[in-house]
Design a protein around this motif. Structure first.
Motif, PDB file in Angstrom:
ATOM      1  N   ILE A  78      15.702  46.053  13.351  1.00 34.78           N
ATOM      2  CA  ILE A  78      14.293  45.985  13.742  1.00 34.78           C
ATOM      3  C   ILE A  78      13.942  47.083  14.742  1.00 34.78           C
ATOM      4  N   LEU A  79      14.892  47.436  15.589  1.00 39.05           N
ATOM      5  CA  LEU A  79      14.620  48.476  16.581  1.00 39.05           C
ATOM      6  C   LEU A  79      14.307  49.817  15.921  1.00 39.05           C
ATOM      7  N   ARG A  80      14.690  49.954  14.648  1.00 40.86           N
ATOM      8  CA  ARG A  80      14.355  51.172  13.903  1.00 40.86           C
ATOM      9  C   ARG A  80      13.034  51.029  13.146  1.00 40.86           C
ATOM     10  N   ALA A 113      22.610  39.162  23.145  1.00 41.17           N
ATOM     11  CA  ALA A 113      22.026  39.335  24.478  1.00 41.17           C
ATOM     12  C   ALA A 113      21.994  40.806  24.877  1.00 41.17           C
ATOM     13  N   GLU A 114      23.059  41.533  24.582  1.00 44.20           N
ATOM     14  CA  GLU A 114      23.135  42.949  24.960  1.00 44.20           C
ATOM     15  C   GLU A 114      22.043  43.763  24.263  1.00 44.20           C
ATOM     16  N   VAL A 115      21.875  43.559  22.952  1.00 47.04           N
ATOM     17  CA  VAL A 115      20.857  44.303  22.210  1.00 47.04           C
ATOM     18  C   VAL A 115      19.462  43.930  22.709  1.00 47.04           C
ATOM     19  N   ALA A 116      19.213  42.617  22.943  1.00 46.30           N
ATOM     20  CA  ALA A 116      17.894  42.161  23.378  1.00 46.30           C
ATOM     21  C   ALA A 116      17.528  42.745  24.740  1.00 46.30           C
ATOM     22  N   ALA A 127       2.499  39.208  12.230  1.00 46.86           N
ATOM     23  CA  ALA A 127       3.881  39.599  12.522  1.00 46.86           C
ATOM     24  C   ALA A 127       4.707  39.711  11.247  1.00 46.86           C
ATOM     25  N   GLY A 128       5.712  40.574  11.301  1.00 44.23           N
ATOM     26  CA  GLY A 128       6.721  40.608  10.248  1.00 44.23           C
ATOM     27  C   GLY A 128       7.830  39.653  10.627  1.00 44.23           C
ATOM     28  N   GLN A 129       8.007  38.581   9.841  1.00 43.67           N
ATOM     29  CA  GLN A 129       8.944  37.517  10.210  1.00 43.67           C
ATOM     30  C   GLN A 129      10.195  37.577   9.343  1.00 43.67           C
ATOM     31  N   VAL A 130      11.344  37.549   9.997  1.00 45.79           N
ATOM     32  CA  VAL A 130      12.641  37.665   9.327  1.00 45.79           C
ATOM     33  C   VAL A 130      13.395  36.350   9.480  1.00 45.79           C
ATOM     34  N   LEU A 131      13.910  35.831   8.354  1.00 49.69           N
ATOM     35  CA  LEU A 131      14.684  34.586   8.368  1.00 49.69           C
ATOM     36  C   LEU A 131      16.171  34.917   8.396  1.00 49.69           C
ATOM     37  N   ILE A 132      16.887  34.381   9.363  1.00 48.89           N
ATOM     38  CA  ILE A 132      18.328  34.626   9.501  1.00 48.89           C
ATOM     39  C   ILE A 132      19.090  33.916   8.380  1.00 48.89           C
ATOM     40  N   ARG A 133      20.046  34.622   7.790  1.00 47.27           N
ATOM     41  CA  ARG A 133      20.940  34.039   6.774  1.00 47.27           C
ATOM     42  C   ARG A 133      22.363  34.482   7.094  1.00 47.27           C
ATOM     43  N   GLU A 134      23.025  33.693   7.924  1.00 51.32           N
ATOM     44  CA  GLU A 134      24.355  34.081   8.398  1.00 51.32           C
ATOM     45  C   GLU A 134      25.395  34.085   7.291  1.00 51.32           C
ATOM     46  N   LYS A 135      25.168  33.316   6.210  1.00 53.55           N
ATOM     47  CA  LYS A 135      26.140  33.274   5.106  1.00 53.55           C
ATOM     48  C   LYS A 135      26.303  34.631   4.433  1.00 53.55           C
ATOM     49  N   GLY A 152      25.736  37.488   6.187  1.00 51.90           N
ATOM     50  CA  GLY A 152      25.902  38.460   7.263  1.00 51.90           C
ATOM     51  C   GLY A 152      24.628  38.872   7.949  1.00 51.90           C
ATOM     52  N   LEU A 153      23.526  38.205   7.645  1.00 51.84           N
ATOM     53  CA  LEU A 153      22.237  38.535   8.254  1.00 51.84           C
ATOM     54  C   LEU A 153      22.086  37.703   9.526  1.00 51.84           C
ATOM     55  N   ASP A 154      22.768  38.129  10.606  1.00 48.81           N
ATOM     56  CA  ASP A 154      22.724  37.371  11.852  1.00 48.81           C
ATOM     57  C   ASP A 154      21.752  38.020  12.828  1.00 48.81           C
ATOM     58  N   PHE A 155      21.582  37.389  14.003  1.00 53.11           N
ATOM     59  CA  PHE A 155      20.595  37.844  14.977  1.00 53.11           C
ATOM     60  C   PHE A 155      20.860  39.281  15.428  1.00 53.11           C
ATOM     61  N   ALA A 156      22.119  39.584  15.758  1.00 57.95           N
ATOM     62  CA  ALA A 156      22.430  40.905  16.312  1.00 57.95           C
ATOM     63  C   ALA A 156      22.167  42.018  15.306  1.00 57.95           C
ATOM     64  N   SER A 157      22.610  41.821  14.053  1.00 56.92           N
ATOM     65  CA  SER A 157      22.434  42.877  13.047  1.00 56.92           C
ATOM     66  C   SER A 157      20.961  43.087  12.700  1.00 56.92           C
ATOM     67  N   VAL A 158      20.203  41.996  12.586  1.00 61.91           N
ATOM     68  CA  VAL A 158      18.775  42.123  12.287  1.00 61.91           C
ATOM     69  C   VAL A 158      18.044  42.776  13.452  1.00 61.91           C
ATOM     70  N   LEU A 159      18.430  42.427  14.666  1.00 68.82           N
ATOM     71  CA  LEU A 159      17.766  42.997  15.841  1.00 68.82           C
ATOM     72  C   LEU A 159      17.980  44.503  15.900  1.00 68.82           C
TER      73      LEU A 159
END
Length: 746
Positions: A560-562, A579-582, A540-548, A550-557
């Motif tokens: 990833i869809l691209r 939740a909406e994106v997922a 798998a390609g694993q991404v670590l969230i870094r909210e500081k 701006g790398l949050d769940f929604a933006s990374v998700l």
């Protein structure tokens, strides 16, 4: 050498009746345990010491012995029939507070006695099996504390005998410089002769000016109050309506309050509001302001109100001045006031940095991490308390006290952790979060660090994540064959969302990775989004969230869809945007795995609705919801069948009472470190919605309707799965009660 050295002598003590030495009579120890063999073993520990030993096999017998004999030390077991050791020590604390109380307990009982320790019933608790030398030293130290208490009481008695001298000093400390007589003389209410008489009397008797004027009847008090209020704008208060905090009242001694007709009624920060019968006594105000170190705001009240208030506040008969309540001696007047002190503000960054280079701090942190890895701990808690710092490990989901270190080691230890995690070591007032990677001789560990300022110092919690830990097989997780078939059918679908739900630390991510790896194939593109990454997966390609940044769940998700993913593992659904994106990804040809913080499968549906998702989207996208908890497994080496009291089974409801149930426990062995447990397994509640349940979700049916329909379709709840695992001998009734709690409302 300590005066208690003789207590550790190998020579037997002479009989008390024939002892003519200066040494005091032997100290007495009461041993309480319901097992006779344990009592014999404890007696052998103190066989050569100069102690008088009593023993009791239960709490009732122990209390009777305490009623008949003076005992300095009580050593009690925790698990006893009837009154437990914790309850016994609380009762002893109430009846015999001078008796020092020590608890003996096994590893499994540590959490049960913590409440007694917090209530002050236990001086110290010692784990079984005890070390004989440690037990002897603990008793010796406890006796030294006992002697210190006796000396303190003796000193208090001596202080009280000096009260008369202190009272005299108190009188001398207050000088009368009231301007009231001059004010009244200027208003032609007093003549020159009366003015001279007032000052002459004041110098000889140290009596307040106002008292003498009123005693002579020269001016009415109402008229004096009117002048002070109108011309000097001094506020008059009604003492009957004022409730005074005892801590504020303690600022000024009772003797001075009575003598000078003053009362402290309120304190806000550094300002003290003081009621005075004579607000023009500037000498008294200056004396109090200097002694207390506070700014004083003066208000006034009449002398009759003072008498009533004194009778209310000091309602103990005649005035008794044999107390240390003066401004010039006795106890610190700020003892009962909450004072906020900025601690350790003068410590420089250089000092903090140099402290972390001390070998003890480095060695200690290394030892803590290595020990936690050896014991298989998931978390390390470094928690400062009032007298020491305790290091606690969470092993199999349960916190255990493991190491006690001196309080002075806290700052170097915390600074060392912060430097390793690249945190701000000078910031000790705000919480901080960080990560470090540690390479031990056993494995590579990722550690997630959180610091929190507490009243005793900074608390540090470290979550340990084994980078090379293997993903569990579904059977190892505790999934039954039927549940494996259910989940397998859902995972085989090309799209949808699978949710695992439960509290923090219930194994949600572990379950998702087990599903992901079991059914993974090279033909698919796997991507994970996590905070932090708990398992490493080459496929798998694993991404670590870094909210500081701006790398949050929604933006990374969205990104990833691209990336043309087939399967997405999303660490957690926290908000509507994620939740909406997922869910839209699950509706557009992707298989999505994620976690949610709810208590059950039905609660997850309600939670998603609360986040703002449309019910028809939830109904269309949801593939399965897995609610789970983790329970400790019985050690297979020392497992034995036992009978559980029916009262305990009643707490878990009719499932545990109405059907035949085999129950087991771990006796305790070297393999499980005498705990009776080894490893953990999951208990599960798996909801795979069919068309009827989807229609119920789409029309926003209540949680009761959803649960009823799900049970009709064969839903097995958490408590039902727990019952099966107890019957199979996988876990215990106590574990189910600990994790799920009582199921019957009384």
């Amino acid at each position: 050498m300590s005066q208690f050295a003789s207590l550790f002598s190998a020579d037997p003590a002479p009989p008390a009746d024939n002892c003519h030495l200066e040494q005091a009579s032997p100290y007495s120890i009461l041993l309480v345990d319901d097992e006779v063999n344990v009592l014999k073993a404890l007696r052998r520990v103190f066989h050569h010491e100069n102690y008088k030993i009593y023993s009791a096999t239960g709490a009732t017998e122990a209390l009777q012995l305490l009623n008949e004999h003076a005992v300095e030390i009580l050593i009690s077991d925790y698990k006893m029939p009837g009154m437990t050791g914790a309850e016994l020590l609380l009762e002893v604390k109430r009846k015999y507070p001078d008796t020092i109380r020590i608890m003996l307990t096994g590893h499994a009982d540590t959490s049960a006695v913590m409440a007694a320790i917090q209530e002050g019933a236990v001086y110290k608790f010692i784990l079984k099996p005890w070390n004989d030398d440690d037990l002897r030293v603990s008793v010796g130290l406890a006796l030294e504390q006992h002697e210190l208490k006796k000396k303190n009481k003796s000193l208090e008695k001596q202080n009280k005998e000096k009260t008369n001298e202190i009272s005299m000093l108190s009188k001398l400390a207050v000088s009368n410089r009231s301007q009231l007589a001059i004010l009244l003389q200027k208003r032609s209410l007093l003549n020159e002769k009366q003015l001279q008489e007032i000052y002459k009397h004041g110098q000889q008797n140290k009596e307040p000016v106002l008292n003498y004027i009123l005693k002579k009847g020269w001016v009415q008090e109402k008229r004096i109050r009117k002048i002070l209020s109108k011309e000097l704008l001094i506020e008059e208060v009604n003492l009957e309506e004022i409730k005074i905090d005892p801590a504020v009242l303690a600022l000024i001694s009772r003797r001075v309050c009575e003598q000078q007709k003053v009362l402290p009624i309120d304190q806000k920060q550094r300002r003290l509001t003081l009621v005075m019968a004579d607000p023009m006594d500037t000498g008294l105000v200056d004396e109090l302001q200097f002694s207390l170190g506070l700014d004083i705001q003066v208000v006034m009240a009449d002398t009759v109100a003072f008498k009533k208030k004194f009778a209310e506040l000091f309602a103990d008969g005649e005035m008794d001045f044999k107390e240390l309540e003066t401004l010039v001696g006795g106890e610190d007047p700020f003892g009962g006031i909450e004072v906020v002190i900025e601690e350790e503000d003068d410590i420089s960054i250089e000092d903090l940095l140099s402290a972390t280079d001390e070998p003890p701090a480095i060695r200690l942190l290394n030892a803590i991490v290595l020990e936690s890895v050896r014991l298989g701990a998931s978390d390390i808690h470094i928690q400062p308390r009032s007298k020491h710092v305790v290091v606690r490990f969470r092993i199999d989901g349960v916190l255990q006290d493991k190491i006690h270190i001196p309080l002075q080691m806290l700052m170097p230890l915390v600074s060392r952790v912060k430097i390793m995690a690249e945190l701000d070591i000078a910031e000790r007032r705000r919480p901080q979060d960080g990560r470090i990677t540690v390479k031990t001789p056993l494995k590579i560990i990722d550690i997630r660090i959180s610091t929190l300022p507490t009243i005793n110092g900074e608390k540090v919690v470290m979550r340990l994540l084994d980078r090379n830990s293997s993903v569990f097989d579904l059977k190892e997780l505790g999934l039954s064959e039927l549940d494996q078939i259910k989940v397998s059918n859902v995972v085989s679908r090309p799209q949808g969302i699978i949710l695992t739900t439960g509290p923090t630390g219930s194994g949600k991510t572990t379950t998702l990775y087990s599903l992901l790896q079991k059914y993974a194939t090279p033909e698919k593109n796997y991507v994970t989004i996590e905070d932090p990454v708990e398992y490493y997966m080459d496929m798998a390609g694993q991404v670590l969230i870094r909210e500081k940044i701006g790398l949050d769940f929604a933006s990374v998700l969205r990104a990833i869809l691209r990336q043309d993913p087939d399967v997405i593992l999303l660490g957690e659904i926290r908000d509507f945007e994620t939740a909406e994106v997922a869910f839209h990804a699950a509706l557009t040809g992707h298989m999505v795995y994620s976690t949610l913080h709810t208590n059950s499968t039905i609660d997850s549906i309600v939670r998603l609705t609360d986040l703002g998702l449309k019910p028809y989207i939830i109904a269309a996208a949801i593939g399965a919801v897995i609610a789970q908890r983790l329970v400790r497994k019985i050690c297979p080496i020392c497992r034995e069948e036992i009978q559980i009291e029916r009262q305990e089974l009643h707490k878990l409801g009719p499932l545990f009472v109405n059907k035949t149930l085999n129950t087991y426990q771990g006796k305790g062995c070297m393999e499980c470190h005498q705990s009776g447990y080894k490893g953990r397994a999951g208990i599960y509640e798996i909801l795979v919605p069919d068309e009827k349940i989807r229609s119920f979700i789409a029309r926003e049916a209540s949680s009761e309707e959803l649960l009823s329909m799900a049970k009709e379709q064969g839903l097995s709840t958490l408590i039902e799965d727990a019952r099966n695992k107890v019957h199979e001998g996988l876990t215990t009734v106590d574990e189910v009660l600990r994790v799920l709690g009582p199921q019957v409302v009384i």
